[in-house]
Design a protein around this motif. Sequence first.
Motif, PDB file in Angstrom:
ATOM      1  N   ALA A  40     -24.739 -63.318 -48.317  1.00 51.18           N
ATOM      2  CA  ALA A  40     -25.436 -64.490 -47.790  1.00 51.18           C
ATOM      3  C   ALA A  40     -26.849 -64.481 -48.351  1.00 51.18           C
ATOM      4  O   ALA A  40     -27.581 -63.508 -48.209  1.00 51.18           O
ATOM      5  CB  ALA A  40     -25.448 -64.459 -46.269  1.00 51.18           C
ATOM      6  N   HIS A  70     -25.409 -67.477 -37.142  1.00 50.62           N
ATOM      7  CA  HIS A  70     -24.060 -68.019 -36.999  1.00 50.62           C
ATOM      8  C   HIS A  70     -24.039 -69.378 -36.308  1.00 50.62           C
ATOM      9  O   HIS A  70     -23.038 -70.068 -36.338  1.00 50.62           O
ATOM     10  CB  HIS A  70     -23.165 -67.058 -36.225  1.00 50.62           C
ATOM     11  N   LEU A  95     -30.342 -70.226 -46.285  1.00 52.10           N
ATOM     12  CA  LEU A  95     -29.900 -71.367 -45.490  1.00 52.10           C
ATOM     13  C   LEU A  95     -30.570 -72.602 -46.064  1.00 52.10           C
ATOM     14  O   LEU A  95     -31.764 -72.582 -46.385  1.00 52.10           O
ATOM     15  CB  LEU A  95     -30.309 -71.228 -44.023  1.00 52.10           C
ATOM     16  N   SER A 150     -20.707 -72.076 -50.465  1.00 47.98           N
ATOM     17  CA  SER A 150     -21.493 -72.290 -49.262  1.00 47.98           C
ATOM     18  C   SER A 150     -20.545 -72.522 -48.097  1.00 47.98           C
ATOM     19  O   SER A 150     -19.387 -72.894 -48.288  1.00 47.98           O
ATOM     20  CB  SER A 150     -22.422 -73.484 -49.436  1.00 47.98           C
ATOM     21  N   LYS A 155     -24.934 -72.293 -45.158  1.00 42.54           N
ATOM     22  CA  LYS A 155     -25.266 -70.922 -45.523  1.00 42.54           C
ATOM     23  C   LYS A 155     -24.776 -70.726 -46.959  1.00 42.54           C
ATOM     24  O   LYS A 155     -23.606 -70.937 -47.256  1.00 42.54           O
ATOM     25  CB  LYS A 155     -24.570 -69.928 -44.596  1.00 42.54           C
ATOM     26  N   TYR A 214     -24.082 -68.530 -50.397  1.00 41.68           N
ATOM     27  CA  TYR A 214     -23.680 -67.191 -50.810  1.00 41.68           C
ATOM     28  C   TYR A 214     -23.816 -67.059 -52.321  1.00 41.68           C
ATOM     29  O   TYR A 214     -23.601 -68.015 -53.047  1.00 41.68           O
ATOM     30  CB  TYR A 214     -22.223 -66.916 -50.428  1.00 41.68           C
ATOM     31  N   PRO A 246     -30.190 -64.954 -43.506  1.00 47.52           N
ATOM     32  CA  PRO A 246     -28.976 -65.771 -43.382  1.00 47.52           C
ATOM     33  C   PRO A 246     -27.764 -65.005 -42.879  1.00 47.52           C
ATOM     34  O   PRO A 246     -26.910 -65.576 -42.216  1.00 47.52           O
ATOM     35  CB  PRO A 246     -28.733 -66.281 -44.797  1.00 47.52           C
ATOM     36  N   SER A 247     -27.681 -63.722 -43.160  1.00 49.48           N
ATOM     37  CA  SER A 247     -26.511 -62.958 -42.727  1.00 49.48           C
ATOM     38  C   SER A 247     -26.459 -62.793 -41.206  1.00 49.48           C
ATOM     39  O   SER A 247     -25.396 -62.545 -40.657  1.00 49.48           O
ATOM     40  CB  SER A 247     -26.509 -61.580 -43.395  1.00 49.48           C
TER      41      SER A 247
END
Length: 139
Positions: free
Chosen positions: A72, A101, A75, A36, A55, A57, A97-98
């Motif tokens: 990703a 930012h 969240l 994460s 986030k 992964y 999530p991708s």
Amino acid sequence: MKKWLWIMLSVGVITLVFMMNYFIDKSQQQQSMIHSVSLTTSTSPEQQNIVEVKKMYKQTTDYFDYEQKQKADSLRMYYGQPGSTLNQYKELQGIQPSMIHDVNVHWKSEQHVIINIMKTNHQHKNKVYKQFKYNLSEM
């Protein structure tokens, strides 16, 4: 007649092997949350609660070249008391999530927290993309 029977049986076995391989890989991927990245951490005004937005992964396999990749996946908002291990979390649903930012956290009180998921528009200004409101005492 026997020739067609063998052809159909061979096609069936090959299909079965591919399907089993696919579903075994899928079941293993469900458990492969690998790491994460913390997007932000915030403590309530009187230091009673803390939230951390991460986030998450997971590892996936590209079936064309069998290469392992990180994707990703979700969240999460982890919450708890400052100094404790943050094990409790809430999934932040309805976002990709991708594409995220930046995250802002605002406290209305010691228990009420607002998570703003930010997105940059064409003028390179951050706008609130999605907002989540939580009462930590009810979670």
